[in-house]
Structure formats: structure tokens, C-alpha cells
Motif scaffolding. Structure first.
Motif, PDB file in Angstrom:
ATOM      1  N   ARG A  88     -19.272  17.027 -39.229  1.00  0.00           N
ATOM      2  CA  ARG A  88     -19.324  18.401 -39.739  1.00  0.00           C
ATOM      3  C   ARG A  88     -19.790  19.380 -38.653  1.00  0.00           C
ATOM      4  O   ARG A  88     -19.256  20.474 -38.518  1.00  0.00           O
ATOM      5  CB  ARG A  88     -20.260  18.471 -40.949  1.00  0.00           C
ATOM      6  N   ALA A  89     -20.814  18.975 -37.879  1.00  0.00           N
ATOM      7  CA  ALA A  89     -21.298  19.852 -36.816  1.00  0.00           C
ATOM      8  C   ALA A  89     -20.233  20.106 -35.768  1.00  0.00           C
ATOM      9  O   ALA A  89     -20.073  21.228 -35.268  1.00  0.00           O
ATOM     10  CB  ALA A  89     -22.544  19.235 -36.171  1.00  0.00           C
ATOM     11  N   ALA A  90     -19.471  19.038 -35.409  1.00  0.00           N
ATOM     12  CA  ALA A  90     -18.404  19.214 -34.422  1.00  0.00           C
ATOM     13  C   ALA A  90     -17.313  20.134 -34.943  1.00  0.00           C
ATOM     14  O   ALA A  90     -16.765  20.955 -34.216  1.00  0.00           O
ATOM     15  CB  ALA A  90     -17.820  17.853 -34.048  1.00  0.00           C
ATOM     16  N   ALA A  91     -16.996  20.010 -36.249  1.00  0.00           N
ATOM     17  CA  ALA A  91     -15.962  20.869 -36.833  1.00  0.00           C
ATOM     18  C   ALA A  91     -16.408  22.326 -36.843  1.00  0.00           C
ATOM     19  O   ALA A  91     -15.629  23.239 -36.550  1.00  0.00           O
ATOM     20  CB  ALA A  91     -15.632  20.402 -38.247  1.00  0.00           C
ATOM     21  N   GLU A  92     -17.695  22.558 -37.180  1.00  0.00           N
ATOM     22  CA  GLU A  92     -18.200  23.930 -37.187  1.00  0.00           C
ATOM     23  C   GLU A  92     -18.207  24.523 -35.780  1.00  0.00           C
ATOM     24  O   GLU A  92     -17.892  25.693 -35.588  1.00  0.00           O
ATOM     25  CB  GLU A  92     -19.601  23.946 -37.780  1.00  0.00           C
ATOM     26  N   LYS A  93     -18.579  23.708 -34.785  1.00  0.00           N
ATOM     27  CA  LYS A  93     -18.590  24.188 -33.412  1.00  0.00           C
ATOM     28  C   LYS A  93     -17.190  24.540 -32.934  1.00  0.00           C
ATOM     29  O   LYS A  93     -16.974  25.556 -32.265  1.00  0.00           O
ATOM     30  CB  LYS A  93     -19.200  23.123 -32.503  1.00  0.00           C
ATOM     31  N   GLU A  94     -16.228  23.716 -33.297  1.00  0.00           N
ATOM     32  CA  GLU A  94     -14.841  23.981 -32.907  1.00  0.00           C
ATOM     33  C   GLU A  94     -14.318  25.242 -33.561  1.00  0.00           C
ATOM     34  O   GLU A  94     -13.619  26.048 -32.944  1.00  0.00           O
ATOM     35  CB  GLU A  94     -13.979  22.787 -33.286  1.00  0.00           C
ATOM     36  N   ALA A  95     -14.678  25.452 -34.845  1.00  0.00           N
ATOM     37  CA  ALA A  95     -14.235  26.665 -35.540  1.00  0.00           C
ATOM     38  C   ALA A  95     -14.864  27.916 -34.928  1.00  0.00           C
ATOM     39  O   ALA A  95     -14.222  28.958 -34.813  1.00  0.00           O
ATOM     40  CB  ALA A  95     -14.583  26.569 -37.020  1.00  0.00           C
ATOM     41  N   ALA A  96     -16.149  27.793 -34.503  1.00  0.00           N
ATOM     42  CA  ALA A  96     -16.815  28.948 -33.898  1.00  0.00           C
ATOM     43  C   ALA A  96     -16.222  29.296 -32.543  1.00  0.00           C
ATOM     44  O   ALA A  96     -16.162  30.458 -32.156  1.00  0.00           O
ATOM     45  CB  ALA A  96     -18.307  28.677 -33.766  1.00  0.00           C
ATOM     46  N   ALA A  97     -15.780  28.257 -31.798  1.00  0.00           N
ATOM     47  CA  ALA A  97     -15.223  28.499 -30.471  1.00  0.00           C
ATOM     48  C   ALA A  97     -13.797  29.004 -30.518  1.00  0.00           C
ATOM     49  O   ALA A  97     -13.308  29.591 -29.554  1.00  0.00           O
ATOM     50  CB  ALA A  97     -15.280  27.218 -29.639  1.00  0.00           C
ATOM     51  N   ALA A  98     -13.116  28.819 -31.642  1.00  0.00           N
ATOM     52  CA  ALA A  98     -11.718  29.249 -31.741  1.00  0.00           C
ATOM     53  C   ALA A  98     -11.640  30.764 -31.730  1.00  0.00           C
ATOM     54  O   ALA A  98     -12.500  31.451 -32.285  1.00  0.00           O
ATOM     55  CB  ALA A  98     -11.089  28.689 -33.012  1.00  0.00           C
ATOM     56  N   PRO A  99     -10.637  31.389 -31.078  1.00  0.00           N
ATOM     57  CA  PRO A  99     -10.494  32.847 -31.062  1.00  0.00           C
ATOM     58  C   PRO A  99     -10.239  33.373 -32.458  1.00  0.00           C
ATOM     59  O   PRO A  99      -9.502  32.773 -33.236  1.00  0.00           O
ATOM     60  CB  PRO A  99      -9.286  33.077 -30.137  1.00  0.00           C
ATOM     61  N   LYS A 100     -10.896  34.482 -32.765  1.00  0.00           N
ATOM     62  CA  LYS A 100     -10.759  35.081 -34.086  1.00  0.00           C
ATOM     63  C   LYS A 100      -9.998  36.395 -33.991  1.00  0.00           C
ATOM     64  O   LYS A 100     -10.141  37.149 -33.040  1.00  0.00           O
ATOM     65  CB  LYS A 100     -12.133  35.344 -34.694  1.00  0.00           C
ATOM     66  N   ASP A 101      -9.242  36.688 -34.978  1.00  0.00           N
ATOM     67  CA  ASP A 101      -8.491  37.940 -35.051  1.00  0.00           C
ATOM     68  C   ASP A 101      -9.359  38.975 -35.741  1.00  0.00           C
ATOM     69  O   ASP A 101      -9.535  38.950 -36.949  1.00  0.00           O
ATOM     70  CB  ASP A 101      -7.184  37.738 -35.831  1.00  0.00           C
ATOM     71  N   LYS A 102      -9.949  39.858 -34.918  1.00  0.00           N
ATOM     72  CA  LYS A 102     -10.834  40.879 -35.465  1.00  0.00           C
ATOM     73  C   LYS A 102     -10.121  42.194 -35.712  1.00  0.00           C
ATOM     74  O   LYS A 102     -10.733  43.183 -36.070  1.00  0.00           O
ATOM     75  CB  LYS A 102     -12.006  41.117 -34.507  1.00  0.00           C
ATOM     76  N   GLY A 103      -8.841  42.229 -35.453  1.00  0.00           N
ATOM     77  CA  GLY A 103      -8.135  43.493 -35.561  1.00  0.00           C
ATOM     78  C   GLY A 103      -8.207  44.100 -36.950  1.00  0.00           C
ATOM     79  O   GLY A 103      -8.119  45.293 -37.123  1.00  0.00           O
ATOM     80  N   GLY A 104      -8.352  43.252 -37.945  1.00  0.00           N
ATOM     81  CA  GLY A 104      -8.391  43.770 -39.302  1.00  0.00           C
ATOM     82  C   GLY A 104      -9.747  44.290 -39.702  1.00  0.00           C
ATOM     83  O   GLY A 104      -9.886  44.929 -40.741  1.00  0.00           O
ATOM     84  N   ASP A 105     -10.817  44.011 -38.920  1.00  0.00           N
ATOM     85  CA  ASP A 105     -12.163  44.463 -39.235  1.00  0.00           C
ATOM     86  C   ASP A 105     -12.375  45.830 -38.603  1.00  0.00           C
ATOM     87  O   ASP A 105     -12.311  45.982 -37.393  1.00  0.00           O
ATOM     88  CB  ASP A 105     -13.198  43.473 -38.700  1.00  0.00           C
ATOM     89  N   VAL A 106     -12.659  46.834 -39.410  1.00  0.00           N
ATOM     90  CA  VAL A 106     -12.836  48.191 -38.912  1.00  0.00           C
ATOM     91  C   VAL A 106     -14.148  48.763 -39.428  1.00  0.00           C
ATOM     92  O   VAL A 106     -14.675  48.341 -40.467  1.00  0.00           O
ATOM     93  CB  VAL A 106     -11.671  49.116 -39.320  1.00  0.00           C
ATOM     94  N   LYS A 107     -14.662  49.725 -38.676  1.00  0.00           N
ATOM     95  CA  LYS A 107     -15.878  50.423 -39.047  1.00  0.00           C
ATOM     96  C   LYS A 107     -15.568  51.908 -39.116  1.00  0.00           C
ATOM     97  O   LYS A 107     -14.969  52.461 -38.196  1.00  0.00           O
ATOM     98  CB  LYS A 107     -16.983  50.156 -38.018  1.00  0.00           C
ATOM     99  N   VAL A 108     -15.970  52.539 -40.186  1.00  0.00           N
ATOM    100  CA  VAL A 108     -15.727  53.968 -40.390  1.00  0.00           C
ATOM    101  C   VAL A 108     -17.067  54.692 -40.383  1.00  0.00           C
ATOM    102  O   VAL A 108     -17.995  54.307 -41.109  1.00  0.00           O
ATOM    103  CB  VAL A 108     -14.984  54.226 -41.713  1.00  0.00           C
ATOM    104  N   THR A 109     -17.174  55.702 -39.535  1.00  0.00           N
ATOM    105  CA  THR A 109     -18.387  56.520 -39.480  1.00  0.00           C
ATOM    106  C   THR A 109     -18.001  57.989 -39.612  1.00  0.00           C
ATOM    107  O   THR A 109     -16.871  58.381 -39.326  1.00  0.00           O
ATOM    108  CB  THR A 109     -19.147  56.303 -38.159  1.00  0.00           C
ATOM    109  N   ALA A 110     -18.952  58.790 -40.026  1.00  0.00           N
ATOM    110  CA  ALA A 110     -18.717  60.231 -40.175  1.00  0.00           C
ATOM    111  C   ALA A 110     -20.024  60.968 -39.963  1.00  0.00           C
ATOM    112  O   ALA A 110     -21.102  60.446 -40.262  1.00  0.00           O
ATOM    113  CB  ALA A 110     -18.143  60.537 -41.562  1.00  0.00           C
TER     114      ALA A 110
END
Length: 473
Positions: A88-110
């Protein structure tokens, strides 16, 4: 991970076999022991015979074997649980190291005056949308009559930000006020450019924007101390053009002490359409800030500079064969085109809430006029050559209240457009002052000023008072 599991499984099987072998040793030893000797004859009845050694060995061997098997099963379970945890630890480490698509995460300020900003989590894109409105009331008194004019002077909508990289910026400004349009151009586009600022000594901008000529024209409009720019600036500036600019706000990395701009444009002004034989416009500007960088893109000193700040700039420009009467703006000439030379020198000083600005500008056309025949009538078209200067000062009384005063004057060169001569004779000198109330810095301010405008005869001037609200959202 599978290899580790196989190795540990083999270890478990080997340990189990050894434990079973060790547990079986007492049984084998008991089976090979010699038989007990016969009891000695006695007159009395013999005592009961003790249990046979085989029975003793069997009884003593079963119980330790059970304990060893139970211990082995416990160790095997613990080992399997450990293997599962490691997987389980190895699987979590591999998932954390994999590139993530952050393009959909946005922050709106005003924020008031700063508009709405949308920014992606990986900072590859941002966009800020702002709106601005300017409402003005103007009172004019002359010897003949009194008039007033109230209107929405300016309406702007701006979107700016970056894309792909924070160094790749863009800006689009649209203008919708009636005072913003040129007579022969219905386009609302004021600014539209893309700029790369990743190289300190070589920023690159392409599109439509203010030519980097004189400081008083390129200052942000929301930051000027009077409701109108000086008449010398309005008459002799270069305004906007479409082209390419190379620049650096900190040439050679000297702490902002040296700045340059090189511009090459079409020379016809804002967003002109149709094939042109004219141009180009070339501009070169150099500015020195001997005490280091500061915000010299505004008139006042709202930040109350703790140390003296000074910026001095000089600019030269050449517009080849333009058919605009003011070089890059004004009436379009139909009978010919002229070469224009431009020059400017300016300074701005700030310290502890005090600000001082001064500037001189000159424009010279190679030809004064063109003559031709239009619809059977002889027509003459004029170019405009002249020069002017201004000086103004301001002081911040409180964090929200500022007083300011200005003197400016223009001159017409001999032989130039008679309308420019008339303007100089009637309104070539202007002196006045005003009060600014900053409700939210430059983003929300109330301005009031008064100017006496006159020419050759100081007694025949006009009194002009303006009250203006400038608000950015």
C-alpha cells in the motif's frame, strides 16, 4: 515488489519446515531409547510399573509441536500484514510521484479596484477583468456667457494576465466613452498586445499600445493629478500605434537605475486598415533613475517615499511619410504625407508625499502644407509643428487628500497650421490647481480642479472648473 513477496514467502515455508523438524526430534529420540530392565524379584508384590518411555515422549512432544505451529502461524500472519502495508505504501508513493493534471483547478479572487482574477493552480494561466468609468461635470465662465457640460467621459473594460508562462503576458483594453473614438475610426480597441518579460534586458511587446514617447502621456490615466492632461501633452504626444517594442525596466541589473525602450511601428496610429505607403515610426527612449527603481508610472506620491526618488528621461522619434496631421493621430491628410521629427525630455521627483513633474515636447513637420485640387476647387492641407512644456507639483496632506498645481504652455512654429496658431493665441497658457480625495487609492477618487486658460491677452481668458469621479471596479 512481487520479488520481495516471493522471497519472504520462501522464508516463511523454510521456517515452518525447520520448526516441524525440531518438534519431531523428541518423538524420534523416544522411539529409539532401550527397553526398561525387568523388575527384581521380591517377596512382596511388586509396585505398579512406571509408564513406558514411548508414552512419556509422545505426551511431551505433542504439546510443544502445537505451540510451535501456533507461533509459526502468528509469524506468518504478521509477515503477510507487513507485506500488505508495504504494498500500500509503495502504491501511494507511486501515485504521488505521478504527474497530475492541475489545469482544471482554478482559484478566483476579487478586490475593489482590482477586478476579478482567475488563476490556474499550476500558474500557467491567469486573467483579470476590470472595468472603469469616469464621470465629469465641467463649468466654463467667459466674458460672454456661462456654460456647463456633464457626461460619462470614459468607460473602459480591460482584461490582462498571462498564459503558458507567467512571463508571457497579454493586455486588451476596450474604450466605450464618446470622447474615446477617433472621427474616422469606429474601433473600440485601445490596447491589444502580447508581451514576453522572461529576459531582463530584452522584453518584447507586439500589438497596439501607447508609443513610448513622453512620460506624461504614458502615465496610467487613473493616476494623473488633474482631470485633464497638460495641453502640451495632448497636442504633441504620439499616442497609440501598432508595432513592436523592445524594452527593459532594469537594464544590466542595476536595481532599476537604467531603462530603455525601442519601438518600431506603422506610424499611422490606432488600428488603421487598408494598404499604406507610409511609415515606419521609430522611437528610442532612455530613462535614468539614479536613486533606484520606484513607481514612476503615476503622478502623485501616495506611498510617501521614505527616500528621494528621481527619474529623468529623453526620447527621440521619427515618423516617415505619415498622412496624419498630428503624426499618429488627428485629421487624415489626402493630398500628401510628411516626415515628422519628435523630441521629449521629462523628469519626475518624489519624496515623503511631495511630487514634482516637468516635461518639454517638440514636433516638427518637414512640410507645412500641401496644395491640390478636390472637386474642381483648390484645397490646402496643413501639418502641425510646435512645442510646449509644463510643470506641476503635488503634496499629500493626509493619506487620502492631495493638493496639486500646474502651469503649461504651447507654441506654434511659423508657417504651420493656422488653427494651431489660433489655439496658441486663445488657449496657449493654462494655470490652475486642484484637490484630490482618494477613497480607495487611485481605484476610487474624487477630483476637483480650477484652471484659468488664456493666450496673448490674459484679460480675455476663460475660467474652467471640473468635478470628476474616477472609479475602477
Amino acid at each position: 515488489m512481487k520479488s520481495i513477496h516471493r522471497k519472504k514467502s520462501h522464508t516463511v515455508r523454510a521456517a515452518a519446515a525447520l520448526s516441524l523438524f525440531a518438534a519431531a526430534l523428541p518423538l524420534q529420540a523416544s522411539a529409539q531409547a532401550p527397553a526398561a530392565p525387568p523388575p527384581a524379584p521380591a517377596p512382596a508384590p511388586p509396585p505398579p510399573a512406571p509408564p513406558a518411555p514411548q508414552e512419556i515422549g509422545a505426551a511431551e512432544g505433542v504439546e510443544p509441536l502445537s505451540r510451535r505451529v501456533a507461533e509459526l502461524e502468528r509469524q506468518q500472519r504478521a509477515l503477510l500484514e507487513r507485506l500488505d502495508a508495504e504494498r500500500r505504501a509503495a502504491a501511494e508513493k507511486e501515485a504521488a510521484a505521478a504527474p497530475k493534471d492541475k489545469g482544471g483547478d482554478v482559484k478566483v479572487t476579487a478586490a475593489p479596484g482590482k477586478g476579478f482574477t482567475v488563476r490556474t493552480a499550476d500558474d500557467t494561466f491567469s486573467s483579470t477583468i476590470r472595468a472603469r468609468v469616469q464621470i465629469r461635470e465641467t463649468f466654463t465662465h467667459t466674458a460672454e456667457d456661462d456654460t456647463h457640460e456633464i457626461n460619462v467621459r470614459t468607460v473602459r473594460l480591460t482584461t490582462s494576465g498571462h498564459f503558458v508562462s507567467p512571463d508571457l503576458k497579454y493586455n486588451v483594453q476596450l474604450a466605450f466613452g464618446g470622447n474615446d473614438f477617433e472621427k474616422d475610426s469606429p474601433s473600440p480597441i485601445f490596447d491589444a498586445f502580447v508581451e514576453h518579460t522572461g529576459i531582463r534586458d530584452l522584453n518584447v511587446r507586439v500589438g497596439q499600445f501607447l508609443a513610448p514617447f513622453n512620460r506624461a502621456r504614458t502615465l496610467r490615466e487613473v493616476s494623473i493629478q488633474q482631470t485633464e492632461r497638460p495641453i502640451a501633452v495632448r497636442e504633441f504626444n504620439l499616442d497609440r500605434d501598432v508595432g513592436l517594442m523592445l524594452s527593459s525596466p532594469d537594464l544590466f541589473g542595476l536595481g532599476g537605475r537604467l531603462q530603455y525602450n525601442l519601438f518600431l511601428g506603422g506610424g499611422e496610429g490606432r488600428n488603421r486598415f487598408g494598404a499604406q505607403k507610409h511609415g515606419p515610426l521609430a522611437v528610442a527612449r532612455l530613462a535614468v533613475r539614479p536613486f533606484g527603481a520606484f513607481d514612476d508610472d503615476q503622478d502623485g506620491d501616495l506611498s510617501r517615499e521614505a527616500k528621494p526618488r528621481l527619474a529623468v528621461g529623453v526620447t527621440g522619434a521619427y515618423n516617415h511619410q505619415t498622412n496624419r496631421q498630428h503624426s499618429t493621430f488627428g485629421t487624415t491628410l489626402s493630398l500628401g504625407a510628411a516626415d515628422y521629427l519628435h523630441g521629449a525630455a521629462d523628469l519626475i521627483f518624489k519624496y515623503a508625499g511631495f511630487s514634482l513633474a516637468a516635461e518639454a515636447v517638440v514636433r516638427h513637420a518637414a512640410r507645412d502644407s500641401f496644395e491640390g485640387e478636390v472637386d474642381g476647387a483648390v484645397v490646402r492641407e496643413w501639418t502641425r509643428s510646435g512645442y510646449g512644456y509644463f510643470a506641476q507639483a503635488g503634496y499629500l496632506l493626509t493619506d487620502h487628500v492631495e493638493v496639486a498645481a500646474r502651469w503649461d504652455q504651447i507654441f506654434a512654429q511659423r508657417g504651420t497650421d493656422p488653427k494651431l496658431v489660433d489655439l496658441v493665441d486663445a488657449q496657449g497658457k493654462q494655470v490652475g490647481g486642484g484637490l484630490n480625495v482618494y477613497l480607495n487609492g487611485y481605484a476610487l477618487k474624487l477630483q476637483g480642479d480650477y484652471f484659468y486658460i488664456f493666450g496673448k491677452d490674459a484679460s480675455e481668458g476663460r475660467h474652467v472648473a471640473r468635478l470628476q469621479l474616477d472609479a475602477s471596479f
